[in-house]
Design a protein around this motif. Structure first.
Motif, PDB file in Angstrom:
ATOM      1  N   PHE A   1       0.862  -1.194   0.000  1.00 29.09           N
ATOM      2  CA  PHE A   1       0.000   0.000   0.000  1.00 29.09           C
ATOM      3  C   PHE A   1       0.887   1.229   0.000  1.00 29.09           C
ATOM      4  O   PHE A   1       2.091   1.142   0.264  1.00 29.09           O
ATOM      5  N   ALA A   2       0.276   2.360  -0.334  1.00 28.63           N
ATOM      6  CA  ALA A   2       1.019   3.622  -0.250  1.00 28.63           C
ATOM      7  C   ALA A   2       0.898   4.171   1.164  1.00 28.63           C
ATOM      8  O   ALA A   2      -0.178   4.111   1.759  1.00 28.63           O
ATOM      9  N   LEU A   3       1.983   4.697   1.692  1.00 34.82           N
ATOM     10  CA  LEU A   3       1.915   5.310   3.017  1.00 34.82           C
ATOM     11  C   LEU A   3       1.029   6.554   2.946  1.00 34.82           C
ATOM     12  O   LEU A   3       1.011   7.243   1.929  1.00 34.82           O
ATOM     13  N   THR A   4       0.315   6.818   4.027  1.00 39.21           N
ATOM     14  CA  THR A   4      -0.481   8.054   4.053  1.00 39.21           C
ATOM     15  C   THR A   4       0.481   9.237   4.205  1.00 39.21           C
ATOM     16  O   THR A   4       1.639   9.067   4.615  1.00 39.21           O
TER      17      THR A   4
ATOM     18  N   GLN B   1       1.744   9.388   7.677  1.00 37.52           N
ATOM     19  CA  GLN B   1       2.807   8.407   7.952  1.00 37.52           C
ATOM     20  C   GLN B   1       4.146   8.904   7.401  1.00 37.52           C
ATOM     21  O   GLN B   1       5.169   8.837   8.076  1.00 37.52           O
TER      22      GLN B   1
ATOM     23  N   VAL C   1      -6.829   4.461  16.406  1.00 40.28           N
ATOM     24  CA  VAL C   1      -6.840   3.036  16.086  1.00 40.28           C
ATOM     25  C   VAL C   1      -6.837   2.857  14.566  1.00 40.28           C
ATOM     26  O   VAL C   1      -7.635   3.473  13.873  1.00 40.28           O
ATOM     27  N   GLY C   2      -5.914   2.055  14.064  1.00 37.54           N
ATOM     28  CA  GLY C   2      -5.902   1.769  12.630  1.00 37.54           C
ATOM     29  C   GLY C   2      -5.167   2.781  11.779  1.00 37.54           C
ATOM     30  O   GLY C   2      -5.156   2.694  10.560  1.00 37.54           O
ATOM     31  N   SER C   3      -4.511   3.762  12.414  1.00 40.13           N
ATOM     32  CA  SER C   3      -3.831   4.789  11.626  1.00 40.13           C
ATOM     33  C   SER C   3      -2.497   4.290  11.072  1.00 40.13           C
ATOM     34  O   SER C   3      -1.836   4.975  10.312  1.00 40.13           O
ATOM     35  N   GLY C   4      -2.106   3.099  11.469  1.00 43.73           N
ATOM     36  CA  GLY C   4      -0.898   2.511  10.880  1.00 43.73           C
ATOM     37  C   GLY C   4       0.386   2.896  11.596  1.00 43.73           C
ATOM     38  O   GLY C   4       1.390   3.270  10.984  1.00 43.73           O
ATOM     39  N   LYS C   5       0.384   2.745  12.910  1.00 44.91           N
ATOM     40  CA  LYS C   5       1.554   3.127  13.692  1.00 44.91           C
ATOM     41  C   LYS C   5       2.675   2.091  13.571  1.00 44.91           C
ATOM     42  O   LYS C   5       3.854   2.439  13.588  1.00 44.91           O
ATOM     43  N   THR C   6       2.287   0.823  13.448  1.00 42.30           N
ATOM     44  CA  THR C   6       3.298  -0.232  13.487  1.00 42.30           C
ATOM     45  C   THR C   6       4.327  -0.087  12.366  1.00 42.30           C
ATOM     46  O   THR C   6       5.534  -0.202  12.600  1.00 42.30           O
TER      47      THR C   6
ATOM     48  N   PRO D   1      -5.591   5.348   6.721  1.00 44.28           N
ATOM     49  CA  PRO D   1      -5.408   4.849   5.357  1.00 44.28           C
ATOM     50  C   PRO D   1      -6.762   4.843   4.639  1.00 44.28           C
ATOM     51  O   PRO D   1      -7.795   4.650   5.277  1.00 44.28           O
TER      52      PRO D   1
ATOM     53  N   ARG E   1     -11.005   2.771   4.749  1.00 40.89           N
ATOM     54  CA  ARG E   1     -11.402   2.178   6.027  1.00 40.89           C
ATOM     55  C   ARG E   1     -12.913   2.235   6.184  1.00 40.89           C
ATOM     56  O   ARG E   1     -13.544   3.208   5.794  1.00 40.89           O
TER      57      ARG E   1
ATOM     58  N   ASP F   1      -6.306  -7.964  15.420  1.00 42.71           N
ATOM     59  CA  ASP F   1      -6.625  -7.625  14.043  1.00 42.71           C
ATOM     60  C   ASP F   1      -7.226  -8.831  13.324  1.00 42.71           C
ATOM     61  O   ASP F   1      -6.505  -9.688  12.835  1.00 42.71           O
TER      62      ASP F   1
HETATM   63  P1  ADP Z   1      -2.536   0.960  14.702  1.00 41.49           P
HETATM   64  O1  ADP Z   1      -2.152   2.368  14.445  1.00 41.49           O
HETATM   65  O2  ADP Z   1      -3.925   0.859  15.251  1.00 41.49           O
HETATM   66  O3  ADP Z   1      -1.538   0.212  15.520  1.00 41.49           O
HETATM   67  P2  ADP Z   1      -1.700  -0.842  12.658  1.00 41.49           P
HETATM   68  O4  ADP Z   1      -0.321  -0.385  12.629  1.00 41.49           O
HETATM   69  O5  ADP Z   1      -1.997  -2.108  13.360  1.00 41.49           O
HETATM   70  O6  ADP Z   1      -2.632   0.298  13.266  1.00 41.49           O
HETATM   71  O7  ADP Z   1      -2.294  -0.869  11.187  1.00 41.49           O
HETATM   72  C1  ADP Z   1      -3.572  -1.339  10.925  1.00 41.49           C
HETATM   73  C2  ADP Z   1      -3.622  -2.029   9.591  1.00 41.49           C
HETATM   74  O8  ADP Z   1      -3.466  -1.065   8.545  1.00 41.49           O
HETATM   75  C3  ADP Z   1      -2.507  -3.027   9.393  1.00 41.49           C
HETATM   76  O9  ADP Z   1      -3.066  -4.161   8.800  1.00 41.49           O
HETATM   77  C4  ADP Z   1      -1.540  -2.299   8.471  1.00 41.49           C
HETATM   78  O10 ADP Z   1      -0.809  -3.199   7.664  1.00 41.49           O
HETATM   79  C5  ADP Z   1      -2.448  -1.455   7.633  1.00 41.49           C
HETATM   80  N1  ADP Z   1      -1.848  -0.219   7.115  1.00 41.49           N
HETATM   81  C6  ADP Z   1      -0.923   0.563   7.691  1.00 41.49           C
HETATM   82  N2  ADP Z   1      -0.641   1.635   6.912  1.00 41.49           N
HETATM   83  C7  ADP Z   1      -1.421   1.539   5.825  1.00 41.49           C
HETATM   84  C8  ADP Z   1      -1.589   2.345   4.645  1.00 41.49           C
HETATM   85  N3  ADP Z   1      -0.900   3.473   4.455  1.00 41.49           N
HETATM   86  N4  ADP Z   1      -2.508   1.933   3.746  1.00 41.49           N
HETATM   87  C9  ADP Z   1      -3.201   0.812   3.931  1.00 41.49           C
HETATM   88  N5  ADP Z   1      -3.087   0.007   4.997  1.00 41.49           N
HETATM   89  C10 ADP Z   1      -2.208   0.364   5.951  1.00 41.49           C
END
Ligand code: ADP
Ligand code: MG
Length: 838
Positions: free
Chosen positions: A403-406, A409, A434-439, A589, A592, A695
């Motif tokens: 995927f493309a980073l937001t 991000q 939640v779900g903003s893609g922190k990992t 992302p 959602r 997840d």
């Molecule tokens: P959180 O911020 O809640 O910890 P996660 O890091 O678990 O969120 O990410 C949630 C889901 O979104 C994961 O499956 C991750 O791979 C996915 N993800 C992260 N960044 C993006 C992005 N830019 N576009 C699409 N999916 C993404």
């Protein structure tokens, strides 16, 4: 974000509302002007109250019931304003303005009254030049038991202790939670039903009567003034009150005005003051008190303490700071808040915004900010590693992402790269819903460390979450040809030994784990980056321990990245985490699912089950969350263990139901989670153990039972477990039985917004930061007066003042800082390593 549903407006109703709005605007305009003017001008601001009242009265006929009543009250207030110009116009104007705001019609009027111009400040008493020895002696004297206050013996001291009031200082800082305005003395005719008021008059009549079938004895009386009679009734202690008062006595009665059965206004169990004069009783402070103590005794004891001791509370803020902030010294501030002068502005006192309050709050916040600034400085000057990105791993990861980073991000990743490249340890907090893609953001940071030949450690608050992270982070790591490992407290000893050896040798480059990572015995070759996920779940001690990870004792401390999905308003974050830099992942992302949230009552349970079944029948999965693991005899709450059995036997018979909770062993939890992920289980009954990180994209429905037991931010986290895939998702909050309940209304807020920051703010307002974060976890000194939300403006001011002072005297070594330093140590006792100030 979903906005609240618009008001249904019929055209006729709309026209009425518009004329009502016009009227309210006309009233609010001069009031706002008056309230914004300095006291001297305020006295001359004209309010055409008679004309306005007439305009309002003309409207009454067309208004719906509820509004009619309120507008009538506004008109009545305007008329009184006209006929008896009150001595304190501002207080009246403010009251009126609040009534208008309460009507809550057009948005412009909906706001609270404007802030009042600041009170003139008397010059502070010259207490700033005491020596450190004198100050310490004073602080010690104030730390003595409350028993040193006259009127407090061992028994009362014990009662106070139960309220958390141990020392004289505690008592001085035990501020009234409310003030009663007993200055205005009304005539009987002026009394309005429903309000609390004082009336001066003569007792005209007093007699017992026996009422009802049970012939209960009551005392009835009346007082009279030039305008009429007010009935008085006592239901208890009839004999006592009968003997206490006599017909003909002049007195002041105070109480809530009711409409009596005879059509006469009356008060039930009024307070009667035989000594008050026509000036009323002034402004009375009201305290939280031990149950066994009367209001009057409590007031007297505090007054005693203030009289005897407030002058000895050392004010150590530098004079320039005090002058600039427009505050007064602590002794006077304490006197003002405990014994307000007759001419005080009661609304301001009640808002904790009086000069006295502001002075106490500023003082408290200044020391807070000073301590935090010192901590920040000590971090900034600490030597660390400068980690430069080579791109060897980071570019490869960027290319291989599906995927493309937001934008958010990308921005945060750049901020992190800059921090890593600096020769000081990074301390950055990433807040993202939640779900903003922190990992993935954290993973980029980890790769930079590895590019520099160092290790990266990921710490999660629960086994479950650590395992989840390992399954994602580990996969990415594999793809990049890196060695990753999972370390938890539950692994068999032999395996653990092996892992420890590989960490020490540097063979493992990236490790994911629980707090087991920072326990004794775990040695790293050299950690370049420590990541703490869901950092609000860890205490400061753990944060500090992770900072201590560095492999060899002489190595520099690692860079630290904290992740949090409990968003906290920015100013508050700056304070709570004042020693951190904060980045915001304020974008989700694309694509959602928004989660539909519905609040149901207990009685709607069948509907809830039906909704859930519909999802399961469609091949989806769901969660049911309970507040407890096991039955409790204290509370009548459903619990996960009992309900998992019951649901599987009854409502969900024939479905595959599983159970997970925090007391299960890691391996058991793991097994249940794996079965749920694989679709083997359809319904997962759980506790909040699933709150973070889990997840499972196929889960589209969540039911939270006893939802009123959870904080809103926590519900938001839980809700984040659904809506993770392509299916439309629903979160059902089962609330209390009665829809009129405050708790129920609070839950309704969850239906309207999916914005985690909004929710956090609502939560903070309701519960305060102590509850919200757990005071222990925040690692901050406890506040006695300040409230970080209410006093956010002073918080900012104090921060600027503290920074400015430190810019001049970074180590607090100038003679003008001596007193400051002594009090600072006292306030932060033990919570702050202030090595740098000696
Ligand atoms: P959180 O911020 O809640 O910890 P996660 O890091 O678990 O969120 O990410 C949630 C889901 O979104 C994961 O499956 C991750 O791979 C996915 N993800 C992260 N960044 C993006 C992005 N830019 N576009 C699409 N999916 C993404
Ligand atoms: Mg996460």
């Amino acid at each position: 974000m979903a906005s609240p549903p618009a008001h249904p407006r019929t055209p006729a109703l709309a026209a009425e509302r518009d004329s009502l709005a016009g009227f309210l605007e006309a009233v609010a305009a001069p009031l706002d002007f008056l309230l914004r003017s300095p006291a001297a001008t305020a006295a001359r601001v004209g309010v055409p109250s008679a004309a306005l009242a007439a305009r309002g009265r003309a409207l009454l006929g067309q208004l719906p019931e509820r509004e009619r009543e309120r507008v009538a009250e506004i008109c009545a207030t305007l008329e009184i304003f006209e006929r008896h110009p009150p001595p304190n116009r501002s207080a009246w104007a403010r009251e009126l303005r609040e009534r208008i705001a309460q009507l809550g019609l057009p948005a412009v009027l909906n706001s609270a009254p404007p802030p009042r111009p600041l009170e003139r400040v008397p010059p502070p008493a010259p207490t700033y030049h005491r020596t450190s020895g004198e100050l310490t002696a004073q602080l010690e004297a104030l730390a003595q038991s409350v028993q040193f206050v006259r009127g407090v013996g061992p028994q009362r001291a014990e009662q106070f202790r139960k309220l958390g009031l141990r020392s004289i200082e505690d008592l001085l800082y035990h501020l009234p939670f409310r003030y009663e305005d007993r200055r205005a003395v009304r005539t009987v005719r002026e009394l309005r039903v429903g309000e609390e008021a004082s009336v001066m008059g003569e007792i005209a009549h007093l007699s017992e009567r026996y009422v009802g079938r049970s012939q209960r004895r009551i005392l009835e009386g009346a007082i009279k003034d030039d305008t009429g009679f007010l009935a008085l009734t006592w239901y208890h202690q009839v004999a006592y009150f009968k003997n206490r008062y006599q017909v003909g006595q002049r007195c002041l009665v105070h109480g809530k005005v009711e409409m009596g059965a005879t059509g006469l206004k009356r008060m039930v169990h009024p307070e009667i003051d035989l000594d008050a004069d026509a000036g009323g009783q002034g402004v009375l402070p009201v305290y939280n008190k031990p149950t066994a103590m009367s209001v009057g005794v409590m007031r007297k004891i505090v007054q005693q303490a203030v009289g005897e001791w407030s002058g000895r509370v050392p004010s150590a803020l530098p004079e320039s700071v005090v002058t600039r902030a427009g505050i007064t010294d602590l002794g006077r501030a304490l006197q003002r808040v405990h014994a307000p002068a007759r001419e005080s502005d009661v609304a301001q006192l009640n808002a904790f915004a009086s000069l006295g309050h502001r002075s106490l709050v500023f003082d408290e916040l200044f020391y807070l900010q000073l301590g935090l600034a010192l901590k920040r400085r000590s971090v900034a000057i600490e030597a660390g590693r400068a980690l430069r990105r080579t791109g060897e791993l980071t570019d490869r990861l960027a290319r291989s992402l599906p995927f493309a980073l937001t934008n958010a991000q990308q921005r945060v990743i750049e901020e992190i790269y800059a921090d890593l490249a600096a020769p000081h340890p990074m301390h950055r907090l990433i807040q993202g819903d939640v779900g903003s893609g922190k990992t993935i953001v954290a993973l980029f940071a980890a790769l930079v460390a590895i590019e520099n030949g160092l290790q990266a450690a990921f710490m999660a608050p629960t086994e479950l979450l650590a395992e989840q992270h390992f399954s994602t982070v580990g996969r990415w790591a594999d793809d990049l040809g890196l060695r990753a490992a999972l370390l938890t407290g539950e692994q068999p000893r032999a395996q653990r030994r092996k892992l420890e050896a590989q960490l020490a040798s540097g063979e493992i480059q990236i490790v994911v784990g629980t707090h087991a990572l920072i326990q004794d015995g775990v040695r790293f070759k050299a950690v370049g980056l420590g990541v703490i996920d869901e950092q609000h779940r860890f205490g400061v001690m753990q944060r500090a321990a992770l900072r201590g990870l560095s492999g060899s004792a002489s190595g520099p401390p690692p860079d630290i990245l904290l992740l949090s999905a409990t968003p906290i308003p920015r100013t508050l974050a700056m304070t709570l985490y004042g020693d951190l830099d904060v980045s915001l992942l304020d974008e989700l992302p694309p694509g959602r699912q928004t989660i539909r949230t519905l609040v149901f009552r207990e009685s709607d349970r069948q509907k809830v089950y039906a909704l859930t079944k519909r999802e399961l029948d469609a091949g989806r999965q769901g969660y049911v969350v309970y507040p407890l693991i096991d039955p409790s005899d204290k509370a009548e709450l459903r619990d996960a263990t009992t309900m998992a059995n019951e649901l599987a036997r009854t409502v969900f018979a024939g479905y595959r139901v599983g159970l997970i909770h925090g007391r299960m062993k890691g391996s058991e939890k793991d097994q249940v989670m794996r079965r749920f992920k694989a679709g083997d289980l359809q319904l997962l009954v759980s506790t909040t153990v699933i709150e973070v990180g889990i997840d499972v994209p196929n889960a589209t429905v969540m039911v939270v039972e006893h939802a009123e037991r959870f904080g809103l931010a926590q519900l938001h986290q839980l809700r984040g477990r659904v809506g993770r895939g392509s299916g439309a998702s629903t979160c059902i909050l089962v609330g209390p039985a009665y829809a009129g309940d405050d708790a129920y209304r609070r839950l309704k807020a969850m239906e309207r917004t999916t914005d985690g920051f909004k929710i956090a703010e609502i939560d903070l307002e309701i519960r305060g930061p102590g509850d919200f974060l757990g005071t222990r976890q925040s690692g901050l000194p406890d506040f006695r007066v300040a409230n970080l939300i209410r006093d956010s403006r002073l918080l900012d001011e104090a921060r600027r003042a503290a920074d400015a002072w430190l810019a001049r005297d970074p180590t607090l070594s100038a003679p003008e800082s001596a007193a400051l330093k002594t009090v600072l140590r006292h306030r932060w006792a033990g919570r702050l390593e202030l090595a740098e100030i000696g």
